[in-house]
Design a protein around this motif. Sequence first.
Motif, PDB file in Angstrom:
ATOM      1  N   THR A 124      -5.017  -0.162  -2.054  1.00  0.00           N
ATOM      2  CA  THR A 124      -5.160  -1.359  -1.219  1.00  0.00           C
ATOM      3  C   THR A 124      -4.639  -2.583  -1.967  1.00  0.00           C
ATOM      4  O   THR A 124      -4.604  -2.598  -3.194  1.00  0.00           O
ATOM      5  CB  THR A 124      -6.631  -1.650  -0.829  1.00  0.00           C
ATOM      6  OG1 THR A 124      -7.387  -1.835  -2.007  1.00  0.00           O
ATOM      7  CG2 THR A 124      -7.218  -0.552   0.016  1.00  0.00           C
ATOM      8  N   LYS A 161       0.847  -1.188   0.000  1.00  0.00           N
ATOM      9  CA  LYS A 161       0.000   0.000   0.000  1.00  0.00           C
ATOM     10  C   LYS A 161       0.890   1.247   0.000  1.00  0.00           C
ATOM     11  O   LYS A 161       1.880   1.315   0.718  1.00  0.00           O
ATOM     12  CB  LYS A 161      -0.889  -0.008   1.240  1.00  0.00           C
ATOM     13  CG  LYS A 161      -1.805   1.174   1.338  1.00  0.00           C
ATOM     14  CD  LYS A 161      -2.669   1.084   2.567  1.00  0.00           C
ATOM     15  CE  LYS A 161      -3.538   2.325   2.680  1.00  0.00           C
ATOM     16  NZ  LYS A 161      -4.387   2.273   3.871  1.00  0.00           N
ATOM     17  N   GLU A 211      -5.551  -6.647  -1.598  1.00  0.00           N
ATOM     18  CA  GLU A 211      -6.343  -7.678  -0.924  1.00  0.00           C
ATOM     19  C   GLU A 211      -5.488  -8.908  -0.687  1.00  0.00           C
ATOM     20  O   GLU A 211      -4.744  -9.339  -1.563  1.00  0.00           O
ATOM     21  CB  GLU A 211      -7.563  -8.048  -1.768  1.00  0.00           C
ATOM     22  CG  GLU A 211      -8.559  -6.939  -1.938  1.00  0.00           C
ATOM     23  CD  GLU A 211      -9.734  -7.359  -2.807  1.00  0.00           C
ATOM     24  OE1 GLU A 211      -9.919  -8.568  -3.019  1.00  0.00           O
ATOM     25  OE2 GLU A 211     -10.442  -6.460  -3.272  1.00  0.00           O
TER      26      GLU A 211
END
Length: 61
Positions: free
Chosen positions: A26, A4, A28
């Motif tokens: 972001t 990030k 995941e």
Amino acid sequence: MVEKGAKVRILRKESYWYNDVGTVVTVERVASNYPIVVKFVKVNYSGTNVTNFKEEEVMAA
């Protein structure tokens, strides 16, 4: 693996932002087809500046 806040260059040829640099918003950790969300300064034709990419479609800038 990108983190990030990292700056990445887009390698997906059909993308509006191909060869452009964006910032990772972001990443995941769960299994997903497009786990990396990248934000750009300029907007595309639909007025968005955020999109998802696969890990192999981005490269650290």
